[in-house]
Design an enzyme around this catalytic site. Structure first.
Site, PDB file in Angstrom:
ATOM      1  N   TYR A 133       0.829  -1.202   0.000  1.00 48.04           N
ATOM      2  CA  TYR A 133       0.000   0.000   0.000  1.00 48.04           C
ATOM      3  C   TYR A 133       0.867   1.256   0.000  1.00 48.04           C
ATOM      4  O   TYR A 133       0.652   2.174  -0.801  1.00 48.04           O
ATOM      5  CB  TYR A 133      -0.936  -0.008   1.204  1.00 48.04           C
ATOM      6  CG  TYR A 133      -1.590   1.332   1.474  1.00 48.04           C
ATOM      7  CD1 TYR A 133      -2.665   1.760   0.702  1.00 48.04           C
ATOM      8  CD2 TYR A 133      -1.127   2.163   2.491  1.00 48.04           C
ATOM      9  CE1 TYR A 133      -3.260   2.996   0.931  1.00 48.04           C
ATOM     10  CE2 TYR A 133      -1.725   3.397   2.732  1.00 48.04           C
ATOM     11  CZ  TYR A 133      -2.788   3.806   1.947  1.00 48.04           C
ATOM     12  OH  TYR A 133      -3.364   5.027   2.183  1.00 48.04           O
ATOM     13  N   LYS A 186       1.140   4.274  -2.908  1.00 50.65           N
ATOM     14  CA  LYS A 186       0.872   5.690  -2.649  1.00 50.65           C
ATOM     15  C   LYS A 186       2.081   6.550  -3.026  1.00 50.65           C
ATOM     16  O   LYS A 186       1.926   7.646  -3.572  1.00 50.65           O
ATOM     17  CB  LYS A 186       0.499   5.904  -1.185  1.00 50.65           C
ATOM     18  CG  LYS A 186      -0.832   5.279  -0.768  1.00 50.65           C
ATOM     19  CD  LYS A 186      -2.018   5.887  -1.507  1.00 50.65           C
ATOM     20  CE  LYS A 186      -2.345   7.282  -1.052  1.00 50.65           C
ATOM     21  NZ  LYS A 186      -3.569   7.817  -1.709  1.00 50.65           N
TER      22      LYS A 186
END
Length: 284
Positions: free
Chosen positions: A127, A131
């Site tokens: 994750y 990002k």
């Protein structure tokens, strides 16, 4: 200014749309049903209709643990989605604000001071990597950009299904006799209402760039929960545990506190501390 908010029904999207409209901006909101940022043609169709001067992307894949087993899905939404938006905005001379995360940090296990914008990132999860990639695409492709790193968001929209740590703890505190909560991850939970206020002030400056924006101070998830229960008058037994004891699929930063002094210098606005923000949220 004509502003389009992508993800307008989310926690941040709802508060930000309301705050910007209150400032007199012409704000349009787009939901996932109205735009798919993974698809360039969907972006073109939707933004041709709204014709914005500024696009704010609050849409994201936020399933941190699930991203470990389906990183391609997280990358499509969190990296390629912002890339598609950046390309469109660059081609049409539109400004772009991308909402990012404190999870771009975490590799430095000895960190004790808040990260500043110039500090090297180091994600520890799929994750976080997705990002960070999204940040790089926006910063490289769209000259008129704001990239906003924030942390632990909670807002009124979390009551209606989107979820957040604060609402989860309020529910579990009433349902269970005892709770075990992680006490070795330091961060700054942030009210979407306060974040929206800060972003509205930043937009007014037209000072593009990378910004850290959270409530002030730092805490752990355990300390946050204890403070929350005290404010809400909930009596529940709590037990502090380590990240290893919790044993989640994805690793989390042990320290991801963000230094927001750059934002304060540019906007002349001091965002409230996390305790005040939490009390305001509970009282309201």
């Amino acid at each position: 200014m004509k502003i389009t908010v992508i993800g307008s029904q989310g926690q941040l999207g709802q508060d930000l749309t309301a705050r910007l409209a209150g400032e007199g901006h012409e704000v349009s909101g787009l939901t996932h049903q109205q735009i798919s940022i993974e698809n360039a043609s969907s972006i073109a169709d939707a933004l041709t209709q709204t014709a914005p001067e500024l696009v704010i992307n609050t849409a994201a894949y936020n399933k941190v643990d699930l991203a470990e087993s389906e990183p391609e899905v997280a990358y499509a939404v969190n990296a390629l989605g912002p890339r598609n938006l950046a390309l469109y905005c660059q081609q049409h001379q539109i400004a772009l604000m991308q909402i990012s995360s404190d999870y771009v940090f975490g590799l430095d296990l000895s960190r004790e001071q808040g990260y500043r914008e110039q500090d090297a990132p180091g994600p520890v999860s799929a994750y976080g990597l997705s990002k960070l990639a999204g940040e790089y695409f926006v910063r490289a492709l769209c000259p008129q950009h704001y990239v906003i790193r924030t942390c632990g968001l909670y807002g009124k929209a979390g009551k209606t299904g989107n979820g957040n740590f604060v609402e989860t703890m309020l529910r579990l505190g009433q349902e269970r006799d005892s709770l075990s909560i992680i006490n070795d991850q330091y961060c700054t939970p942030t009210s979407t209402r306060d974040l929206s206020e800060a972003l509205a002030r930043l937009i007014a400056t037209e000072q593009y760039g990378l910004y850290h924006v959270t409530n002030r101070g730092q805490t752990t998830w355990y300390e946050l929960a204890r403070t929350l229960f005290e404010i809400a008058g909930i009596e529940v037994e709590t037990q502090p545990i380590t990240t290893e004891q919790y044993n989640a699929a994805a690793d989390r930063p042990r320290f991801s506190v963000l230094d927001c002094s750059h934002l304060e210098q540019v906007t002349r606005f001091e965002i409230p501390d996390w305790q005040t923000a939490l009390e305001n949220y509970i009282r309201s």
